[in-house]
Design a protein around this motif. Structure first.
Motif, mmCIF file in Angstrom:
data_model
loop_
_atom_site.group_PDB
_atom_site.id
_atom_site.type_symbol
_atom_site.label_atom_id
_atom_site.label_comp_id
_atom_site.label_asym_id
_atom_site.label_seq_id
_atom_site.Cartn_x
_atom_site.Cartn_y
_atom_site.Cartn_z
ATOM 1 N N ARG A 32 0.836 -1.209 0.000
ATOM 2 C CA ARG A 32 0.000 0.000 0.000
ATOM 3 C C ARG A 32 0.868 1.255 0.000
ATOM 4 N NH1 ARG A 32 -1.159 3.307 3.936
ATOM 5 N NH2 ARG A 32 -0.620 1.899 5.629
ATOM 6 N N VAL A 46 -11.615 0.112 -2.373
ATOM 7 C CA VAL A 46 -12.214 -1.219 -2.247
ATOM 8 C C VAL A 46 -13.569 -1.183 -1.536
ATOM 9 C CG1 VAL A 46 -9.997 -2.409 -2.363
ATOM 10 C CG2 VAL A 46 -10.937 -1.807 -0.132
ATOM 11 N N ARG A 47 -14.067 0.041 -1.295
ATOM 12 C CA ARG A 47 -15.394 0.261 -0.716
ATOM 13 C C ARG A 47 -15.566 -0.369 0.666
ATOM 14 N NH1 ARG A 47 -19.654 0.620 -5.559
ATOM 15 N NH2 ARG A 47 -18.354 1.831 -6.936
ATOM 16 N N ARG A 48 -14.576 -0.137 1.498
ATOM 17 C CA ARG A 48 -14.618 -0.572 2.898
ATOM 18 C C ARG A 48 -14.194 0.596 3.772
ATOM 19 N NH1 ARG A 48 -16.129 -4.398 0.198
ATOM 20 N NH2 ARG A 48 -16.324 -6.536 0.902
ATOM 21 N N ASP A 67 -14.139 -11.602 -2.196
ATOM 22 C CA ASP A 67 -14.256 -10.405 -3.031
ATOM 23 C C ASP A 67 -13.411 -9.248 -2.507
ATOM 24 O OD1 ASP A 67 -16.037 -10.198 -0.864
ATOM 25 O OD2 ASP A 67 -17.387 -8.870 -1.954
ATOM 26 N N LEU A 68 -13.300 -9.105 -1.181
ATOM 27 C CA LEU A 68 -12.448 -8.053 -0.631
ATOM 28 C C LEU A 68 -10.978 -8.344 -0.901
ATOM 29 C CD1 LEU A 68 -11.896 -5.491 0.930
ATOM 30 C CD2 LEU A 68 -12.141 -6.793 3.055
ATOM 31 N N ALA A 71 -10.260 -7.557 -4.483
ATOM 32 C CA ALA A 71 -10.294 -6.116 -4.730
ATOM 33 C C ALA A 71 -9.007 -5.450 -4.232
ATOM 34 C CB ALA A 71 -11.514 -5.499 -4.054
ATOM 35 N N ILE A 72 -8.540 -5.852 -3.057
ATOM 36 C CA ILE A 72 -7.302 -5.279 -2.518
ATOM 37 C C ILE A 72 -6.125 -5.615 -3.421
ATOM 38 C CG2 ILE A 72 -5.627 -5.460 -0.631
ATOM 39 C CD1 ILE A 72 -8.064 -5.691 1.268
ATOM 40 N N ARG A 75 -6.285 -3.534 -6.627
ATOM 41 C CA ARG A 75 -5.936 -2.126 -6.431
ATOM 42 C C ARG A 75 -4.454 -1.931 -6.147
ATOM 43 N NH1 ARG A 75 -9.380 1.400 -8.652
ATOM 44 N NH2 ARG A 75 -11.505 0.764 -8.203
ATOM 45 N N TRP A 80 -3.192 -11.984 -6.137
ATOM 46 C CA TRP A 80 -3.774 -12.226 -4.826
ATOM 47 C C TRP A 80 -3.047 -13.324 -4.072
ATOM 48 C CZ3 TRP A 80 -5.706 -16.932 -3.480
ATOM 49 C CH2 TRP A 80 -6.098 -17.797 -4.492
#
Length: 106
Positions: A32, A46-48, A67-68, A71-72, A75, A80
């Motif tokens: 990050r 990620v809409r959290r 899904d989270l 998404a992470i 991004r 993954w």
């Protein structure tokens, strides 16, 4: 002309059978920061909540939804598999109490 009312039901939601386990929480933080995202920025993407990202990075949230996790990873632009392990959760057996009411075994 007759008006017909159609009752709209919410689609039935099913418990996800696949969850992801965080391999190394500090690795999420390193990636990050390398992408120059704050926790708040990544959370927005990620809409959290920012708190969710905080908990992931500090090992307080060891598993998360598929899904989270995807998404992470998307991004942060890394596979993954580098951040997460896939875990299959076995569905809990259904029990009946004799009155045709079903409930999950705890």
């Amino acid at each position: 002309m007759m008006s017909v009312s159609i009752a709209h039901k919410r689609p039935r939601t099913y418990r996800k059978d696949y969850w992801m386990k965080v391999k190394d929480p500090a690795m999420i933080r390193r990636w990050r920061k390398q992408r120059h995202y704050s926790q708040r920025d990544l959370a927005y993407l990620v809409r959290r909540s920012q708190n969710t990202i905080y908990k992931l990075e500090n090992g307080k949230l060891p598993t998360l939804s598929e899904d989270l996790a995807l998404a992470i990873a998307a991004r942060l632009d890394i596979p993954w598999e580098d951040l997460f392990l896939e875990e299959e959760i076995k569905p809990m057996p259904q029990l009946t109490n004799g009155t045709n009411n079903e409930r999950q075994v705890a």
